[in-house]
Each structure stands twice: as structure tokens, then as C-alpha cells.
Design an enzyme around this catalytic site. Structure first.
Site, PDB file in Angstrom:
ATOM      1  N   HIS A   1      40.723  43.966  46.473  1.00 48.02           N
ATOM      2  CA  HIS A   1      40.103  45.143  45.877  1.00 48.02           C
ATOM      3  C   HIS A   1      38.896  44.681  45.081  1.00 48.02           C
ATOM      4  CE1 HIS A   1      42.726  43.600  42.716  1.00 48.02           C
ATOM      5  NE2 HIS A   1      42.071  44.324  41.828  1.00 48.02           N
TER       6      HIS A   1
ATOM      7  N   HIS B   1      37.883  45.021  41.856  1.00 50.63           N
ATOM      8  CA  HIS B   1      37.834  44.770  40.421  1.00 50.63           C
ATOM      9  C   HIS B   1      37.184  43.404  40.180  1.00 50.63           C
ATOM     10  CE1 HIS B   1      41.221  47.816  39.284  1.00 50.63           C
ATOM     11  NE2 HIS B   1      40.058  48.388  39.500  1.00 50.63           N
TER      12      HIS B   1
ATOM     13  N   ASP C   1      37.647  40.770  38.398  1.00 50.05           N
ATOM     14  CA  ASP C   1      38.363  39.494  38.376  1.00 50.05           C
ATOM     15  C   ASP C   1      38.787  39.036  39.769  1.00 50.05           C
ATOM     16  OD1 ASP C   1      40.056  41.823  38.106  1.00 50.05           O
ATOM     17  OD2 ASP C   1      41.760  40.500  37.792  1.00 50.05           O
TER      18      ASP C   1
ATOM     19  N   HIS D   1      47.520  50.210  43.718  1.00 51.84           N
ATOM     20  CA  HIS D   1      46.751  49.823  42.540  1.00 51.84           C
ATOM     21  C   HIS D   1      45.814  50.965  42.178  1.00 51.84           C
ATOM     22  CE1 HIS D   1      45.497  47.058  39.557  1.00 51.84           C
ATOM     23  NE2 HIS D   1      44.294  46.817  40.057  1.00 51.84           N
TER      24      HIS D   1
ATOM     25  N   HIS E   1      48.599  36.329  38.677  1.00 48.75           N
ATOM     26  CA  HIS E   1      47.806  37.299  37.925  1.00 48.75           C
ATOM     27  C   HIS E   1      48.415  37.568  36.552  1.00 48.75           C
ATOM     28  CE1 HIS E   1      45.600  41.156  37.213  1.00 48.75           C
ATOM     29  NE2 HIS E   1      44.673  40.548  37.942  1.00 48.75           N
TER      30      HIS E   1
END
Length: 313
Positions: A61, A63, A65, A139, A268
Site C-alpha cells: 500500500h 503509506h 513507511d 487496512h 511492523h
């Protein structure tokens, strides 16, 4: 044939002095694959000696990070005079954002970069004797996980049985193992299933990226050798995990148990747990196999070889 995982980044959204944001490097024979590329991934690749010869990058995805390492990585590849193309796979609906990120420095890469969108059930990449499949995750962004699944291998050849049937040692052994019947001097035909066992499963690695616990992960692959699952929080932040679309270590272990995974890597981790992972491992082991080798929080730089399911036979 080795199948090796290198954990380049194991932190949550905020890096710590010990953990980089998400990135997983997988080497299978001559193929080198990268799953996510958080900030500083190129430095981690240099630090842990993986090199930059990846052919495919699989993004769970968009994001930061998980993707902010892409511009720097592409620039370093260009500085190294890369000519080979790179394929980037990402969830449906993210191509435009990802293209902007690839061109963030104002210049197109000096080598071909292809962006493919994938969704639940898609084969993101088909290679010799394995494929990488996308599966849906839960998510707070468009997201997928990935399962690297090897093809079944040939069954074991029963040499003793073949000799009992009168098959001479030599080329006919190979033909039978390749699935071809052979004819003996007396006219007898020996079929492959008389001397070759059932196909043997290959190896499987499942990487969820960021997600709440979901049955899609269970459906992605049977009995994976390694499940790399979001475990951002311990039990003390279970409500926070649900609110932010993440999982706890215990929830990751519950999914691992239902998939039949051999090993579970808890990934994570929130920076609030910097330097302390005992609770994650203890809570996961209450649900999954208690063996310390089978449930673990990897450190950046850790490597793991994935054995064949029948390696002990």
C-alpha cells in the site's frame, strides 16, 4: 535451491534507532524480489549485502513507511548504470500516485519502470517454477498482501522399484521421472506412476503488509513455510490496533495457526515498543507453537532460509 528472506525493515510507521520502516528482500536462485520499500531501504540493502539487482518490487500500500524509499532506490540504481527493467506491482487505484513517486525527483529513471496494478486473487508475477499472488487485506488504504508460491515438485523416483520391474539403469529412469512411459525389451510397458511418488509441494512465503486479521490471508496459501504478519501492537493496545487497521501479535498468531504456517515473523512493530519485544513473542506463543524458533520478532538484517516441507523426510 535456496529460498532466503532478509528482513531489511521491521518497524512500524516511525523508524527507531534499531529498526527501519518496512522492507523484505527475497532471493530465490537468481531471482531477487523486494516487498515494500520504506525510507532508507537502499541503505539497508547496502548494509546487509543484498545488492540492488531486484527485478520486481511488490508494494502492499502507499503509506509512507512502505514506499518513501522508492525514489532514492531508483536514483541509486540509475547511478549504478542500471539498464534492466524494473516492474513495480501495487494495489488497484494507486498507479497515478505511484507514478508521481517514481518521478518525484523531476526526472524519469534511466531504465524502464513498469507499474502494474493488482487485486485480490491476481497473479502479480509468474516466473519459472513459482508465482507471486496478491490477496486482499484490511487496512485504511487500498492494500494487498502477497504470497510467493512455488510449483509442486516431481514425486520421488523409486529406483529400487524400477529395477524390480526390469527397467535398466540409464535414460529410461529419466523418462519415467519426467512422466513418460517406457517400453522394456520384452515389450512390457512401465508407467510413471509405478515408480514415481505423488508430487511434492514447493515452498510458500506469505507477507501481509499492514492489515487487520483477515480470512483472505488464510486463503492465500496452505501451510506456508513462513508467514510475515502485521503485529504492530501487543495486547495492551488491542483497541488501537482495530482503530488503525492493524493487528496485535496474538491476532497474527491466530491467523498463523489457521494457515498451518511453520513459522511466524511478527512485523511492523510500533515504535512505542522500541527495544522490548518480549510481550509480542510471549502473547503470540500462547496461541501458536511455543518454540522460539517458530514465533519471533525479526531484527533488521536477520536472514531466514525456507526449507522444503518434506526436508526432514
Amino acid at each position: 535451491m535456496p529460498l532466503r528472506v532478509t528482513f531489511l525493515g521491521t518497524s512500524g510507521a516511525i523508524p527507531t534507532t534499531e529498526r527501519n520502516p518496512s522492507a523484505i528482500f527475497v532471493a530465490r536462485e537468481g531471482d531477487q524480489l523486494l516487498f515494500d520499500a520504506g525510507e532508507g531501504t537502499q541503505r539497508q540493502m547496502m548494509r546487509f549485502g543484498t545488492g540492488f539487482s531486484i527485478s520486481h518490487l511488490f508494494v502492499t500500500h502507499l503509506h509512507g513507511d512502505h514506499v518513501l524509499g522508492i525514489p532514492g532506490l531508483l536514483q541509486t540504481m540509475a547511478f549504478n548504470d542500471r539498464e534492466e527493467p524494473l516492474a513495480i506491482h501495487a494495489p488497484h487505484g494507486t498507479r497515478r500516485q505511484l507514478k508521481s513517486l517514481v518521478n518525484a525527483l523531476g526526472n524519469r529513471p534511466s531504465f524502464p519502470v513498469r507499474i502494474d496494478e493488482v487485486g485480490d486473487g491476481d497473479v502479480a508475477h509468474r516466473a519459472n517454477e513459482y508465482e507471486v499472488r496478491a490477496f486482499g487485506t484490511d487496512h485504511d488504504a487500498r492494500s494487498v498482501g502477497y504470497a510467493l508460491v512455488e510449483d509442486d515438485r516431481k514425486g520421488r523416483f523409486d529406483r529400487e522399484r524400477a529395477e524390480e520391474l526390469g527397467v535398466p539403469v540409464g535414460p529410461k529412469f529419466s523418462k519415467l521421472h519426467e512422466g513418460e512411459p517406457v517400453e522394456l525389451e520384452d515389450g512390457t510397458v512401465v508407467e510413471p506412476d509405478q515408480v514415481v511418488g505423488e508430487p511434492r509441494p514447493g515452498r510458500t512465503i506469505v507477507y501481509t503488509g499492514d492489515t487487520r486479521p483477515t480470512t483472505a490471508t488464510i486463503d492465500a496459501a496452505d501451510d506456508p513455510g513462513l508467514l510475515i504478519h502485521d503485529a504492530t501492537f501487543a495486547d495492551d493496545r488491542a483497541e488501537r490496533a482495530a482503530e488503525t487497521a492493524h493487528s496485535t501479535a496474538r491476532q497474527a498468531a491466530e491467523i498463523a495457526s489457521r494457515t498451518g504456517a511453520d513459522r511466524l515473523a511478527l512485523m511492523h512493530l510500533s515504535s512505542r515498543y522500541a527495544g522490548y519485544t518480549d510481550d509480542h513473542e510471549e502473547q503470540a506463543r500462547e496461541v501458536f507453537d511455543g518454540d522460539a524458533e517458530n514465533v519471533f520478532v525479526p531484527d533488521d538484517g536477520d536472514t531466514l532460509d525456507i526449507p522444503y516441507p518434506d526436508a526432514d523426510e
